[in-house]
Design an enzyme around this catalytic site. Structure first.
Site, short mmCIF file in Angstrom:
data_model
loop_
_atom_site.label_atom_id
_atom_site.label_comp_id
_atom_site.label_asym_id
_atom_site.label_seq_id
_atom_site.Cartn_x
_atom_site.Cartn_y
_atom_site.Cartn_z
CB CYS A 119 12.93 9.19 8.66
SG CYS A 119 13.86 8.04 7.81
CE LYS A 124 -1.88 2.94 2.06
NZ LYS A 124 -1.58 4.27 1.65
CD GLU A 184 12.82 1.12 10.20
OE1 GLU A 184 13.19 2.04 10.52
OE2 GLU A 184 13.26 -0.13 10.32
CD GLU A 200 9.64 13.24 11.41
OE1 GLU A 200 8.22 13.01 11.75
OE2 GLU A 200 10.56 12.43 10.98
P1 NAD Z 1 1.97 8.62 7.28
O1 NAD Z 1 2.16 8.04 8.74
O2 NAD Z 1 0.97 9.90 7.16
O3 NAD Z 1 1.71 7.79 6.22
C1 NAD Z 1 2.40 6.52 5.86
C2 NAD Z 1 1.60 5.69 5.09
O4 NAD Z 1 0.62 5.10 6.03
C3 NAD Z 1 1.23 6.15 3.82
O5 NAD Z 1 0.81 5.06 2.95
C4 NAD Z 1 -0.35 6.43 4.48
O6 NAD Z 1 -1.51 6.26 3.68
C5 NAD Z 1 -0.52 5.14 5.48
N1 NAD Z 1 -1.33 5.24 6.68
C6 NAD Z 1 -1.93 6.48 7.13
N2 NAD Z 1 -2.59 6.18 8.12
C7 NAD Z 1 -2.86 5.05 8.34
C8 NAD Z 1 -3.42 3.94 9.06
N3 NAD Z 1 -4.25 4.45 10.24
N4 NAD Z 1 -3.30 2.82 9.09
C9 NAD Z 1 -2.86 2.26 8.13
N5 NAD Z 1 -1.88 3.08 7.08
C10 NAD Z 1 -2.12 4.52 7.45
O7 NAD Z 1 3.32 9.31 7.01
P2 NAD Z 1 4.27 10.08 5.82
O8 NAD Z 1 3.67 11.56 6.15
O9 NAD Z 1 3.66 9.32 4.56
O10 NAD Z 1 5.59 9.77 5.97
C11 NAD Z 1 6.40 10.71 6.79
C12 NAD Z 1 6.85 10.20 7.87
O11 NAD Z 1 7.52 8.92 7.71
C13 NAD Z 1 7.68 11.05 8.63
O12 NAD Z 1 7.31 11.09 10.04
C14 NAD Z 1 9.18 10.25 8.76
O13 NAD Z 1 9.96 10.50 9.71
C15 NAD Z 1 8.74 8.98 8.62
N6 NAD Z 1 9.86 8.25 7.98
C16 NAD Z 1 10.49 7.23 8.62
C17 NAD Z 1 11.50 6.41 8.01
C18 NAD Z 1 12.31 5.61 8.94
O14 NAD Z 1 13.04 4.55 8.12
N7 NAD Z 1 12.04 5.71 10.00
C19 NAD Z 1 11.85 6.54 6.69
C20 NAD Z 1 10.94 7.56 5.96
C21 NAD Z 1 9.97 8.07 6.54
#
Ligand code: NAD
Length: 479
Positions: A282, A174, A248, A382
């Site tokens: 991140c 997804k 992550e 963040e």
């Molecule tokens: P997000 O949490 O909003 O969304 C991530 C994914 O989860 C998307 O595909 C979204 O559609 C899905 N999603 C959202 N709500 C959900 C739910 N309730 N249940 C299941 N799926 C759901 O994050 P984002 O804004 O897309 O990404 C940015 C974040 O990701 C930042 O906090 C960043 O630090 C983190 N990040 C972490 C790493 C790592 O390796 N630790 C790497 C990249 C990004």
């Protein structure tokens, strides 16, 4: 460009409402996609479950599975330029990042895990029981749900996909709703490589689609990269249904510049470490701790260098910094700039959206705040945009305490010419990864993941093989 979804080897249109993917450099619609409904997700999971036990996948010998991963890697490499350009148009990252980092890193992961396929072994152990032979087997889990964010859509997907397939699992992916296109392109290449139908399925959509995948009873594991808030929700749901889960999550990486550090030599690494992919990383270096006597020098040099970076469409080879992924991310950066100013931090450069030719896109100027205090929100939360904070420190003995005074624990950087100082701090800092005298590095062989609110579990290396397998104990009577 594919905009439909892949379920059980069929490209189909989801039953949910339409949504658009924008080109963040122009604000224009790039593609229209459909949200997968719960029924679509159920069909994808069932297809993955059938593929898991099928002779075509479940019965495949390890060397043949490795061969398929290598074929996907070759195809991705062959199409690297067009996949990178697609990633740039959909996500915004400059071609230098997509073609120079994201796609090659994905290829490297596929090849690295193709190498593991034939080496996923168990152990034998000398039990203190008479007349038995004992060994362990590492077995695949079944259907894994892979949920990815929008900052490095293709690369982060492959961090999950390559080890999941290497271990013999099947997956439902997804992608983030803002950036699904490179995932769909990779799915096409996976089909072309001859991976059997149903092994890799893709459902597009937003949080509701993700929730349906997390809740599905046939899914054995969720691997999620995204925000800490969503990670907590997914972790709680997986806890209730006792699914395995890897998370992550977010970060707020400190970059510690020890009193003896060579500031000029550290500048480039800190600048890129903070602003790669316009800060949408991140592990971005966002809190720079500098000896109070050298704070002004460092902050001015950092701001001076940031101010020279060229913003533009990522497809333009002259561009250093592309747009943020969406209008929401621009608003978030602007909101934090206002918060920083209210809190009394000194804005040295940036702080607003550029006007003129870039006004239609989601651009934000690289921004540096100096004189930042530990309790300010811009130093604690963040931002996930190009907003950097420089914090003076008086006592080097406090450095680890300051660096650890955060909910996050994903990564940290340490700059020092003294090997003892650097390694002492590396031990003290609570972070999944520490880089000494360098900007961020990533390698398929180097375990990756966070401590504290930055996540659970590790990706990459042998750790990812453990994360996608289960250990079975097999006892045999010798009498
Ligand atoms: P997000 O949490 O909003 O969304 C991530 C994914 O989860 C998307 O595909 C979204 O559609 C899905 N999603 C959202 N709500 C959900 C739910 N309730 N249940 C299941 N799926 C759901 O994050 P984002 O804004 O897309 O990404 C940015 C974040 O990701 C930042 O906090 C960043 O630090 C983190 N990040 C972490 C790493 C790592 O390796 N630790 C790497 C990249 C990004």
């Amino acid at each position: 460009m594919r905009t439909d979804m892949l379920i059980g080897g069929e490209w189909t249109t989801g039953g949910g409402p339409a949504f658009t993917s924008l080109n963040p450099a122009t604000g224009e619609v790039l593609a229209e996609l459909r949200e997968a409904t719960e029924t679509d997700v159920d069909a994808a999971v069932r297809a993955a479950q059938r593929a898991f036990v099928s002779p075509e996948w479940g019965g495949l010998l390890p060397a043949a599975r490795a061969g398929l991963l290598l074929r996907v890697a070759d195809l991705l490499e062959e199409h690297a330029q067009d996949v990178a350009a697609l990633e740039t148009r959909d996500q915004g990252q400059p071609l230098g990042v997509s073609a120079g980092f994201s796609v090659p890193n994905a290829v490297e992961h596929l090849r690295y895990y193709a190498g593991w396929v034939t080496k996923i072994t168990g152990i034998t152990a000398p039990l203190s029981v008479p007349d038995v032979d004992y060994r362990t087997r590492r077995e695949p889990l079944g259907v894994c749900g892979l949920i990815t964010p929008w900052n490095f859509p293709l690369m982060i997907l492959v961090w999950k996909l390559a080890p999941a397939l290497a271990c013999g699992n099947t997956v439902v992916v997804k992608p983030a709703e803002q950036t699904s296109l490179s995932t769909l392109r990779l799915a096409e290449l996976i089909e072309e490589a001859g991976v059997p139908a149903g092994v890799v399925n893709v459902v597009t959509g937003g949080p509701e689609t993700g929730r349906a995948l997390v809740r599905h009873p046939l899914v054995k594991k969720i691997s999620f990269t995204g925000s800490t808030a969503v990670g907590r929700e997914i972790g709680a749901e997986c806890g209730r249904s006792l699914k395995k889960v890897s998370l992550e999550l977010g970060g707020k990486a400190p970059s510690i510049i020890a009193a003896d550090a060579d500031i000029d030599a550290s500048l480039q690494g800190n600048l890129l470490g903070g602003l790669l992919n316009s800060g949408q990383v991140c592990a971005a270096y966002t809190r720079f701790y500098v000896d109070a006597r050298r704070h002004d020098e460092f902050a001015e040099k950092l701001a001076g260098a940031a101010g020279t970076l060229r913003l533009g469409d990522g497809l333009d080879p002259e561009t250093h910094l592309g747009p943020l992924v969406s209008a929401e991310q621009v608003e978030q950066a602007a909101r934090y700039v206002a918060i920083g100013e209210e809190e009394g931090a000194e804005l040295l450069t940036g702080g607003s959206r550029p006007d003129g030719a870039l006004a239609a896109g989601f651009f934000f100027e690289p921004t540096v705040f100096a004189g930042v205090r530990q309790d300010m929100r811009i130093a604690r939360e963040e931002i996930f945009g190009p907003v950097l904070t420089v914090l003076p420190y008086e006592d080097p003995e406090e450095l680890a305490v300051l660096a650890n005074d955060t909910d996050y624990g994903l990564a940290a950087a340490i700059w020092s010419r003294d090997i003892g100082t650097a390694n002492r701090l590396a031990r003290q800092v609570k972070a999944g990864t520490v880089w000494i005298n360098m900007m961020q590095g990533l390698d398929a062989a180097a375990a990756w993941g966070g401590m504290k609110s930055s996540g659970l579990g590790r990706e990459m290396g042998w750790e990812a093989i453990e994360a996608y397998t289960e250990v079975k104990s097999v006892w045999t009577s010798l009498v």
